[in-house]
Write a protein that holds these residues in place. Structure first.
Motif, short mmCIF file in Angstrom:
data_model
loop_
_atom_site.label_atom_id
_atom_site.label_comp_id
_atom_site.label_asym_id
_atom_site.label_seq_id
_atom_site.Cartn_x
_atom_site.Cartn_y
_atom_site.Cartn_z
N ARG A 128 7.84 -1.18 -2.41
CA ARG A 128 7.21 -0.51 -1.26
C ARG A 128 6.03 -1.35 -0.79
NH1 ARG A 128 6.50 5.80 -0.43
NH2 ARG A 128 5.64 5.71 1.66
N ILE A 129 6.00 -1.63 0.52
CA ILE A 129 4.90 -2.44 1.07
C ILE A 129 4.08 -1.66 2.09
CG2 ILE A 129 5.98 -4.66 0.59
CD1 ILE A 129 6.81 -4.76 3.58
N GLY A 130 4.45 -0.41 2.33
CA GLY A 130 3.70 0.39 3.28
C GLY A 130 4.53 1.53 3.83
N GLU A 131 4.16 1.95 5.03
CA GLU A 131 4.87 3.02 5.73
C GLU A 131 5.09 2.59 7.17
OE1 GLU A 131 3.44 7.08 3.55
OE2 GLU A 131 2.25 6.39 5.24
N ILE A 132 6.07 3.22 7.78
CA ILE A 132 6.38 2.95 9.19
C ILE A 132 6.59 4.29 9.88
CG2 ILE A 132 8.86 2.66 8.77
CD1 ILE A 132 8.68 0.36 10.90
N GLU A 133 6.22 4.36 11.14
CA GLU A 133 6.37 5.58 11.94
C GLU A 133 7.86 5.83 12.22
OE1 GLU A 133 4.55 8.74 14.25
OE2 GLU A 133 3.51 7.20 13.12
N SER A 134 8.27 7.08 12.08
CA SER A 134 9.63 7.48 12.43
C SER A 134 9.88 7.24 13.91
CB SER A 134 9.84 8.96 12.11
OG SER A 134 11.03 9.45 12.69
N THR A 135 11.07 6.79 14.25
CA THR A 135 11.43 6.62 15.66
C THR A 135 11.88 7.94 16.28
OG1 THR A 135 13.70 6.01 15.05
CG2 THR A 135 12.11 4.21 15.33
N VAL A 136 12.03 8.98 15.47
CA VAL A 136 12.53 10.26 15.96
C VAL A 136 11.43 11.31 16.01
CG1 VAL A 136 14.21 12.11 15.56
CG2 VAL A 136 14.84 9.74 15.07
N PHE A 137 10.59 11.38 14.97
CA PHE A 137 9.59 12.44 14.86
C PHE A 137 8.20 11.83 14.82
CE2 PHE A 137 13.43 14.13 12.89
CZ PHE A 137 13.58 15.30 13.61
N GLU A 138 7.43 12.08 15.86
CA GLU A 138 6.06 11.58 15.93
C GLU A 138 5.25 12.12 14.76
OE1 GLU A 138 2.29 11.88 18.94
OE2 GLU A 138 4.29 11.91 19.82
N GLY A 139 4.53 11.25 14.11
CA GLY A 139 3.70 11.63 12.98
C GLY A 139 4.40 11.59 11.63
N ARG A 140 5.72 11.47 11.63
CA ARG A 140 6.46 11.39 10.36
C ARG A 140 6.44 9.94 9.89
NH1 ARG A 140 12.49 11.26 8.61
NH2 ARG A 140 12.38 12.33 6.61
N LYS A 141 6.03 9.73 8.66
CA LYS A 141 5.97 8.40 8.08
C LYS A 141 7.15 8.18 7.14
CE LYS A 141 1.90 7.50 9.82
NZ LYS A 141 1.78 6.70 10.99
N LEU A 142 7.70 6.99 7.21
CA LEU A 142 8.83 6.61 6.36
C LEU A 142 8.42 5.44 5.46
CD1 LEU A 142 11.64 6.63 9.06
CD2 LEU A 142 11.07 8.44 7.43
N PRO A 143 8.98 5.37 4.26
CA PRO A 143 8.67 4.24 3.39
C PRO A 143 9.14 2.92 4.01
CG PRO A 143 9.74 6.01 2.15
CD PRO A 143 9.86 6.36 3.61
N LEU A 144 8.27 1.92 3.94
CA LEU A 144 8.62 0.57 4.35
C LEU A 144 8.74 -0.26 3.07
CD1 LEU A 144 9.05 -1.64 6.50
CD2 LEU A 144 6.56 -1.97 6.49
N LEU A 145 9.92 -0.80 2.85
CA LEU A 145 10.22 -1.52 1.63
C LEU A 145 10.61 -2.95 1.96
CD1 LEU A 145 12.51 1.23 0.07
CD2 LEU A 145 10.08 0.95 -0.30
N GLU A 146 10.56 -3.80 0.95
CA GLU A 146 10.96 -5.20 1.11
C GLU A 146 11.60 -5.68 -0.19
OE1 GLU A 146 8.84 -9.11 2.85
OE2 GLU A 146 7.85 -8.23 1.08
N ILE A 147 12.60 -6.52 -0.02
CA ILE A 147 13.16 -7.21 -1.17
C ILE A 147 13.16 -8.70 -0.86
CG2 ILE A 147 15.57 -6.86 -0.48
CD1 ILE A 147 15.93 -6.60 -3.70
N PRO A 148 12.51 -9.49 -1.71
CA PRO A 148 12.54 -10.94 -1.49
C PRO A 148 13.92 -11.48 -1.85
CG PRO A 148 11.19 -10.40 -3.40
CD PRO A 148 11.69 -9.11 -2.83
N ILE A 149 14.30 -12.54 -1.18
CA ILE A 149 15.60 -13.17 -1.46
C ILE A 149 15.35 -14.43 -2.27
CG2 ILE A 149 17.65 -14.21 -0.45
CD1 ILE A 149 17.42 -11.26 0.16
#
Length: 149
Positions: A128-149
């Motif tokens: 987990r590297i942070g959060e991102i705003e939902s594109t559907v529901f204003e104010g809803r935060k979604l997990p922002l994840l990353e996997i290195p290659i």
């Protein structure tokens, strides 16, 4: 089991599968209807991104999609038929996606995760590297994840 590129004539089926897969988590009918547009896969999406389906006995069990963004990729879709969750199909699609991203010389894959799917991605090695705003529901935060290659 077979993993292959999706075809444009499968867009409707993949849309329906993504909708059923998201609904698996018990979201309300109103929530699901609000998400319908974001869960719709258009033929143009199949042409513009990299979408693979996993078939078992010639039946699509799930699909994964990647979008190329400079030297990284965005996981645009990873959905499993709700009747098939827990049978290893998600893991198979995940491994295939990693190989595809490596072949594209991507340095990482970003994931805008559903909160219920976060544990799966973390178990697969994402962080987990942070959060991102939902594109559907204003104010809803979604997990922002990353996997290195």
């Amino acid at each position: 089991m077979n993993i292959r590129k999706a075809t444009i004539d499968e867009a409707g089926y993949l849309s329906e599968l993504s909708f059923r897969s998201k609904a698996y988590w018990g979201y309300s009918e109103a929530f699901m209807e609000a998400c319908r547009e974001d869960l719709t896969i258009l033929p143009e999406d199949i042409l513009a991104s990299i979408i693979f389906v996993l078939e078992d006995e010639k039946v699509i069990k799930g699909f994964v999609g990647l979008e190329i963004e400079d030297d990284s990729c965005l996981l645009s879709n990873l959905f499993i038929d709700p009747n098939e969750i827990g049978k290893g199909y998600g893991r198979q699609l995940w491994q295939h996606m990693l190989e595809v991203a490596k072949g594209l010389n991507a340095h990482s894959i970003l994931i805008h995760s559903d909160p219920y799917a976060e544990d799966f991605y973390l178990a697969m090695g994402a962080r987990r590297i942070g959060e991102i705003e939902s594109t559907v529901f204003e104010g809803r935060k979604l997990p922002l994840l990353e996997i290195p290659i």
